[in-house]
Design a protein around this motif. Structure first.
Motif, PDB file in Angstrom:
ATOM      1  N   LEU A 138       7.869 114.330  54.156  1.00  0.00           N
ATOM      2  CA  LEU A 138       7.116 113.190  53.661  1.00  0.00           C
ATOM      3  C   LEU A 138       7.443 112.912  52.197  1.00  0.00           C
ATOM      4  O   LEU A 138       7.652 111.763  51.797  1.00  0.00           O
ATOM      5  N   GLU A 139       7.526 113.950  51.385  1.00  0.00           N
ATOM      6  CA  GLU A 139       7.893 113.783  49.975  1.00  0.00           C
ATOM      7  C   GLU A 139       9.319 113.246  49.841  1.00  0.00           C
ATOM      8  O   GLU A 139       9.593 112.395  48.992  1.00  0.00           O
ATOM      9  N   ASN A 140      10.229 113.746  50.691  1.00  0.00           N
ATOM     10  CA  ASN A 140      11.614 113.265  50.658  1.00  0.00           C
ATOM     11  C   ASN A 140      11.695 111.785  51.045  1.00  0.00           C
ATOM     12  O   ASN A 140      12.428 111.014  50.435  1.00  0.00           O
ATOM     13  N   VAL A 141      10.944 111.404  52.081  1.00  0.00           N
ATOM     14  CA  VAL A 141      10.932 110.002  52.520  1.00  0.00           C
ATOM     15  C   VAL A 141      10.350 109.125  51.419  1.00  0.00           C
ATOM     16  O   VAL A 141      10.862 108.041  51.139  1.00  0.00           O
ATOM     17  N   HIS A 142       9.286 109.611  50.780  1.00  0.00           N
ATOM     18  CA  HIS A 142       8.702 108.860  49.674  1.00  0.00           C
ATOM     19  C   HIS A 142       9.726 108.654  48.566  1.00  0.00           C
ATOM     20  O   HIS A 142       9.874 107.553  48.040  1.00  0.00           O
ATOM     21  N   GLN A 143      10.460 109.711  48.211  1.00  0.00           N
ATOM     22  CA  GLN A 143      11.465 109.593  47.149  1.00  0.00           C
ATOM     23  C   GLN A 143      12.574 108.632  47.567  1.00  0.00           C
ATOM     24  O   GLN A 143      13.025 107.814  46.771  1.00  0.00           O
ATOM     25  N   MET A 144      13.010 108.715  48.828  1.00  0.00           N
ATOM     26  CA  MET A 144      14.058 107.813  49.308  1.00  0.00           C
ATOM     27  C   MET A 144      13.579 106.367  49.250  1.00  0.00           C
ATOM     28  O   MET A 144      14.301 105.474  48.791  1.00  0.00           O
TER      29      MET A 144
END
Length: 189
Positions: A138-144
């Motif tokens: 979820l954090e990675n998707v948010h950053q992307m």
């Protein structure tokens, strides 16, 4: 590098008024992409670091978006043809339409809402360690998604404003700037 001298225009027509704004557009992109998309405009003050200022502005606007709109920045490229996947699981579509990051993130349309989170810049090694962790994904998707979000800044240098009364002669005003001051002139309609 040669400086661009192009002028862009915005046009608004209301019931009895017309505005034509001339100036320059600037794209404020993620620092990960800014080398490909140009630099943001300078600040109006003498701040020594305009990139830091515009990145804070980009983050502020990102956080003001709705959860649903924020999630759309993690989706496949808008306007491309949909290619149904024969082996789709949680994503309705896969293949060329699925968003892929260099660290292998493949989310398709999995996220329809995305809460604002603190921004974390992670290295590829840190991302690999975080695999198979739902919160990390979820954090990675948010950053992307945040990396895909850009601000479009318009810096006007001239405004042509026409007012059309119900009866009588229209009025037209030209506003222009010499960097520091705005000047207004009334001209023939």
């Amino acid at each position: 590098m040669k400086k661009s001298t192009s002028v862009h225009e915005l046009y608004w027509n209301y019931q009895k008024e017309t505005f034509i704004l001339a100036g320059r557009f600037y794209l404020v992109a993620s620092p990960n992409l800014s080398h490909r998309l140009g630099t943001p405009p300078r600040r109006l003050t003498n701040d020594p670091n305009p990139e830091e200022y515009w990145e804070k502005e980009r983050e502020k606007h990102w956080k003001s978006l709705s959860r649903e709109y924020r999630a759309s920045f993690s989706w496949p490229v808008s306007g491309e043809l949909l290619k149904p996947s024969e082996t789709a699981t949680w994503s309705a579509y896969k293949g060329i339409n699925t968003v892929k990051q260099s660290y292998g993130l493949d989310v398709g349309y999995k996220y329809t809402t995305l809460d604002a989170m603190p921004i974390k810049q992670l290295t590829l090694a840190e991302l690999k360690i975080r695999e198979n962790n739902p919160q990390a994904e979820l954090e990675n998707v948010h950053q992307m998604a945040f990396d895909n979000f850009c601000l479009l800044v318009f810096k006007p240098t001239k405004v042509d404003h026409t007012v059309i009364p119900r009866s009588g002669i229209p009025q037209r005003f030209i506003y222009s700037t010499d960097k520091d001051n705005w000047v207004v002139e009334e001209v023939n309609p």
